[in-house]
Design a protein around this motif. Structure first.
Motif, PDB file in Angstrom:
ATOM      1  N   SER A 138       0.833  -1.208   0.000  1.00 21.19           N
ATOM      2  CA  SER A 138       0.000   0.000   0.000  1.00 21.19           C
ATOM      3  C   SER A 138       0.862   1.249   0.000  1.00 21.19           C
ATOM      4  N   ARG A 145      -4.440   5.353   6.650  1.00 27.57           N
ATOM      5  CA  ARG A 145      -4.811   3.986   7.003  1.00 27.57           C
ATOM      6  C   ARG A 145      -5.302   3.920   8.451  1.00 27.57           C
ATOM      7  N   PHE A 170      -4.384  -3.345   3.758  1.00 27.01           N
ATOM      8  CA  PHE A 170      -4.360  -2.394   2.650  1.00 27.01           C
ATOM      9  C   PHE A 170      -3.306  -2.820   1.636  1.00 27.01           C
ATOM     10  N   ARG A 171      -3.664  -2.743   0.360  1.00 26.58           N
ATOM     11  CA  ARG A 171      -2.748  -3.099  -0.710  1.00 26.58           C
ATOM     12  C   ARG A 171      -2.954  -2.148  -1.886  1.00 26.58           C
ATOM     13  N   ARG A 172      -1.893  -1.929  -2.664  1.00 26.78           N
ATOM     14  CA  ARG A 172      -2.036  -1.257  -3.957  1.00 26.78           C
ATOM     15  C   ARG A 172      -2.608  -2.288  -4.906  1.00 26.78           C
ATOM     16  N   THR A 191      -8.092  -2.070  -1.395  1.00 26.68           N
ATOM     17  CA  THR A 191      -7.049  -1.496  -2.249  1.00 26.68           C
ATOM     18  C   THR A 191      -6.993   0.018  -2.086  1.00 26.68           C
ATOM     19  N   ASP A 192      -5.799   0.564  -2.328  1.00 25.19           N
ATOM     20  CA  ASP A 192      -5.617   2.022  -2.275  1.00 25.19           C
ATOM     21  C   ASP A 192      -6.579   2.710  -3.230  1.00 25.19           C
TER      22      ASP A 192
END
Length: 321
Positions: A138, A145, A170-172, A191-192
């Motif tokens: 992320s 966050r 959280f992840r990109r 997701t971001d």
């Protein structure tokens, strides 16, 4: 060469080598006789290892049938292709009925039987695989966050939901774009891109409430089992989740929830949002944003592929206000 059968005795006679003629006379039970396959010769095999081929397949078959010896089932079916075709169609119909009606029930049964330890292992392994091949770390500011996690942790939830089992990750999103989905253990991946799409944190809470609904009803686990028939059978009969773990990442990312699951998760989210004083318009607004993003040609937005936004869902939310 000639073959005759009388009183249970099979007699084979004919010209052999220059030294001796062929003459075999023995009980028919002592002879291994191959089944007819197409137009191939039938073979008589004797106890001493000798064998002979009979080209007149029909003639030998008639002789044997007079003694009550019929070809095997496979051979008889081969000569009756309409029966074979009917059997194949029946098998396909049974497979469809099993997949369409029996498999969902089995999936529900297995999902209810798996203990928390199995769900933890399954979800952690699936997330590790997705982190290696789909997601990137992320890029959200830690403060951003933290603000979302604070709101998430302070949600008032039904007594049946254990807040300690819930966890945000959280992840990109990269290729999956704006997305959020629940893993069976209680992990919710956000997701971001989904966070960036929201103009108000209450829109994010609406999505998270929906995902908690999927966790509460074990929808993602049922979908994984339903879409992975072999894994379902192994888990049902022997309790082995390793086959399910291998298919989990793709099943989680691309499985399409049924209307039944979506209605149940929406109803759960409505009750949670109401209990927390969050207007249902935030849920509708977020769904409409995702729908516009997809219809505008943003193929990287996959939220709608796993959470189909339909006019029916939006009408239900409007009616619930």
């Amino acid at each position: 060469m000639s073959v005759s059968i009388a009183a249970g005795q099979l007699r084979v006679t004919g010209d052999g080598s220059a030294e001796a003629a062929i003459a075999r006379d023995l009980p028919i039970d002592a002879v291994e006789i191959s089944d007819p396959i197409g137009s191939s010769p039938r073979v008589l095999r004797f106890a001493d290892g000798a064998a002979c081929e009979i080209a007149d397949v029909d003639g030998l078959t008639r002789l044997l049938e007079r003694e009550g010896i019929r070809p095997g089932l496979a051979s008889r079916l081969e000569r009756r292709w309409p029966l074979v075709l009917a059997g194949a169609l029946l098998l396909l119909a049974l497979a469809y009925i099993g997949f369409r009606y029996a498999a969902p029930g089995m999936a529900r049964g297995v999902a209810d039987r798996l203990p928390p330890e199995a769900l933890d292992s399954l979800s952690d392994n699936a997330l590790a695989v997705l982190d290696r091949g789909v997601f990137a770390p992320s890029g959200l500011h830690p403060g951003r966050r933290g603000a979302i996690e604070y709101l998430f942790r302070n949600l008032r939830l039904p007594a049946a939901v254990d807040p300690a089992r819930l966890r945000l990750e959280f992840r990109r999103g990269a290729s999956v774009g704006p997305n959020a989905f629940a893993l069976p253990s209680g992990i919710i991946v956000v997701t971001d891109e989904l966070v960036e799409l929201a103009d108000d944190d209450r829109e994010i809470l609406a999505v998270l409430s929906h995902e908690i609904g999927h966790i509460a009803h074990r929808h993602s686990l049922q979908q994984m089992l339903y879409r992975s028939s072999i894994a379902l059978m192994l888990t049902w009969y022997v309790g082995d989740v390793s086959a399910l773990a291998a298919s989990a990442p793709a099943a989680l990312l691309y499985a399409q929830n049924s209307r039944e699951f979506e209605r149940a998760a929406d109803a759960f989210a409505v009750s949670v949002l109401r209990a927390n004083g969050v207007g249902l318009e935030f849920m509708s607004t977020m769904l409409q944003k995702l729908e516009r993003r997809t219809t505008a040609g943003a193929s990287y937005s996959r939220y709608l592929s796993s959470h189909p936004v339909t006019a029916e869902r939006l009408r239900a939310l409007e009616a619930a206000r």
